[in-house]
Each structure stands twice: as structure tokens, then as C-alpha cells.
Scaffold this motif. Sequence first.
Motif, short mmCIF file in Angstrom:
data_model
loop_
_atom_site.label_atom_id
_atom_site.label_comp_id
_atom_site.label_asym_id
_atom_site.label_seq_id
_atom_site.Cartn_x
_atom_site.Cartn_y
_atom_site.Cartn_z
N ALA A 1 -25.58 64.99 91.82
CA ALA A 1 -25.61 66.38 91.31
C ALA A 1 -26.28 67.29 92.33
N ARG A 2 -27.43 66.82 92.85
CA ARG A 2 -28.21 67.63 93.79
C ARG A 2 -27.41 67.88 95.08
N ARG A 3 -26.82 66.81 95.60
CA ARG A 3 -26.08 66.95 96.86
C ARG A 3 -24.83 67.82 96.67
N PHE A 4 -24.17 67.65 95.54
CA PHE A 4 -23.00 68.50 95.30
C PHE A 4 -23.42 69.96 95.29
N ASN A 5 -24.47 70.23 94.55
CA ASN A 5 -24.95 71.62 94.45
C ASN A 5 -25.37 72.16 95.82
N GLU A 6 -26.04 71.30 96.62
CA GLU A 6 -26.49 71.73 97.95
C GLU A 6 -25.30 72.00 98.87
N ARG A 7 -24.35 71.05 98.85
CA ARG A 7 -23.25 71.14 99.80
C ARG A 7 -22.29 72.27 99.47
N TYR A 8 -22.03 72.45 98.15
CA TYR A 8 -21.03 73.45 97.78
C TYR A 8 -21.66 74.72 97.21
N GLY A 9 -22.97 74.73 97.23
CA GLY A 9 -23.72 75.94 96.87
C GLY A 9 -23.41 76.53 95.51
N ALA A 10 -23.04 75.71 94.59
CA ALA A 10 -22.53 76.29 93.36
C ALA A 10 -23.47 76.18 92.15
N ARG B 1 -13.20 72.49 91.80
CA ARG B 1 -12.16 72.83 92.79
C ARG B 1 -12.40 74.20 93.39
N THR B 2 -12.83 75.14 92.59
CA THR B 2 -13.17 76.46 93.13
C THR B 2 -14.32 76.34 94.12
N ALA B 3 -15.37 75.58 93.71
CA ALA B 3 -16.54 75.43 94.59
C ALA B 3 -16.15 74.75 95.89
N MET B 4 -15.18 73.82 95.85
CA MET B 4 -14.79 73.07 97.04
C MET B 4 -13.68 73.77 97.81
N ASN B 5 -13.32 74.95 97.33
CA ASN B 5 -12.31 75.72 98.01
C ASN B 5 -10.95 75.01 98.00
N SER B 6 -10.68 74.27 96.94
CA SER B 6 -9.37 73.59 96.85
C SER B 6 -8.64 74.03 95.58
N ASP B 7 -8.74 75.29 95.31
CA ASP B 7 -8.13 75.85 94.10
C ASP B 7 -6.85 76.57 94.48
N TYR B 8 -5.76 75.80 94.71
CA TYR B 8 -4.54 76.41 95.27
C TYR B 8 -3.61 76.89 94.17
#
Length: 349
Positions: A185-194, A342-349
Motif C-alpha cells: 500500500a505504502r509503495r503504491f501510494n509513493e510510486r503513483y502519488g495517489a 488505472r488512472t493513477a498508473m496512467n493506463s486508463d485508455y
Amino acid sequence: MHTDSADTTVHPTPLEERITQDPARFRILTGDRPTGRLHLGHYFGTLHNRVRLQNLGVETFVIIADYQVLTDRDLADDLTGHVEELVLDHFAVGVDPARSTIFTHSAVPALNQLLLPFLSLVSVAELSRNPTVKDEIAHSRQAAVSGLMFTYPVHQAADILFCKAGLVPVGRDQLPHLELTRTVARRFNERYGAGIFPEPEALLSRAPVLLGTDGTKMSKGRGNAIALAASPDDTARLIRGAKTDAERHIHYDPERRPEVSSLLLLAALCQDRAPEEIADEIGALGSAALKKVVTESVNEYLAPVRARRAEYARDRAQVRRVLREGNERARAVADATLAEVRTAMNSDY
Ligand code: ATP
Ligand code: MG
């Protein structure tokens, strides 16, 4: 949605107090593998807390972890049967499908899709040092260790985080997995800033590791368990055969006398008393008397649970309906979370 997602700071107030003050702020996710009947270790380790929190008004998700059956065996035998029995065990102890969502993770595609980004957030070294996984490998029925065995704690992170649960009532064996979930959870939040995911907290009970009749952790797979649904006679037979020690006088001393102490704890939990008090009453009467007390306490405590279970078991259609509805609700929650991811990872096509 009542999530605890913004709530990742250090809290001065103890967990129980925070829950009682504002139960609607919490959401719990917890569950079991459909590998057999639930037993007293499950009950006093986690089910009791599930029901207590549900009744306090905490939103509750109960996962039936069907894919995880395959971590330590080649085939999941009688999966449908085991899943239905697990639902019945939950009904019997008081999990109410009107207030709790009971679902199987294989039926929730978006939950499983979270596994892929989550896997990228942990190292092979981290997965290899997990002490619970090491113990399970030692007890596995398989000749070779599968990739699923090493990665299921990450899958479990997806189980917990798809619904943004902030609280996970579990036994002690789950603590390394909870720590990993917090890391993901922490790393996801850190990496994708969400700031999408909460860092969930474990909720342990008074019996974080209840021992089985052989003196090791009570477990479905180890032939040492007393099932909630066991008959009073089987319960008596199993407890009569439980391992104790050579010392006659009965004391509560979990460090030095784990088997005797676990039996005392079991009686104490059933009677809602302190184990030391029960030990004092038995004292010099020895382990036969202890086992008699434990048997009576367990059978008395479980009598209404067993009666309710038998009643619910007559209506399999209800079991299937609850699962269908639970799966549907879990899918809606998972779809919403995956959309955010997907939005946070910029893969929302
Ligand atoms: P299996 O042998 O199939 O792995 P298990 O008995 O270990 O079964 P799980 O489905 O792995 O059960 O565990 C479900 C939940 O019950 C977890 O939160 C776990 O910590 C808890 N639990 C299981 N056994 C015990 C026990 N003996 N004491 C306390 N908690 C337990
Ligand atoms: Mg287990």
C-alpha cells in the motif's frame, strides 16, 4: 464508502478504543481458505472478532480464498462443497449476510488484476523471507514449491486492498502478510502519488495461536483440529487424545507448558473467564480433569452454534444466493478500485 484510507498516521489511542468510538470509520476484510471445516482456532483467533465488529457496525467483508487452496496442493478437491460449508460456518457463528459481504476471490476479476502491479512492488528476497510461507512449505503436500506459494501473500494484499480495508482480524501467522500488505500500500501510494490505499492494521484476539491436539498450531490440514461442526462425542474424543505433559499439577504457563496452557485458554474463552482461575480450580486433579472441563466448556459453548448450523444447512439455495450477491457486491467495489488504480498508473485508455 466508509474507508480508513486517509488514516495512515501513528495513533495515540489504542485500536479497540478507536473502533468503539467510531465503528463506521472502519472497514474489515478477513477470510479463510476453503480447505475444510472451520475449527476452534479460527473461531477464537478471528471469527469471534469478525462477528463482534460486524455487530458494532463495522462494515465487514469475508473472503473465501479459493485460489489460495492451490498454494500447497495440486488440486482443490470438492471446492464447491468446502466453500458452502465455510458459508454455513459463518452463518452459524453469527455473520449476517445482510450486514456482511461474503464472497470468493476467484469471482472478482478486478481484484485479481491488482496482483500484477502489486507484484512489481515487492522483491523476490522479501517474498523468500516470509516466516509463515516457510512454515507452510515445511507442511506442504507438494514435492516442489509453486510460484503461487511464494506470491500468495501479495495476492492477499489485493484481497485486503481492493476494498480498502483498514482493519484485518487475524491469527498471528498472518502478521508477516499484513506487514507485506502495508508495504504494498505504502509503495503504491509513493510510486503513483495517489494516496489510494490505506495501510491496514491487524487485529489480534486473546488466542492469536490456538494449539491443536498435537500441541502445534491448530490447522485444518494437520489433523489436529476440533471443528466447530464436530459432534459432542467427537469433541470429547479429540480432547481426550490431546497432548499434555508429565507434570501433574495444572498451571497456566504458556511459555513452559504450551499444551496445558492452550487447553486452559480454550476453556477460559468458552467460559469467558481467566485461564489462571480455571487452573486454580483444577490444580492437583491433573490433566484428565482438565480435559473434562475443556470438553464440557467447548460442547456447551458450541451447542447453539451447532444447532444454528444444522438449521442453515437445510437451505443450500440460501447459501448460493448469499455467495452470488456477495460476489456481485465485491465486483462493484473491485471495479471502482481498479478504475482508480488505472488512472493513477496512467493506463486508463
Ligand atoms: P489450512 O491448514 O487450510 O491453511 P488454517 O487452519 O491454517 O487452514 P486458514 O484458512 O489458513 O486456516 O486461516 C484463516 C484465518 O484463521 C487466519 O486469520 C488465521 O490466522 C486464523 N487461524 C487459523 N488457525 C488458527 C489458530 N490455530 N489460532 C488462531 N488463529 C488461527
Ligand atoms: Mg493456513
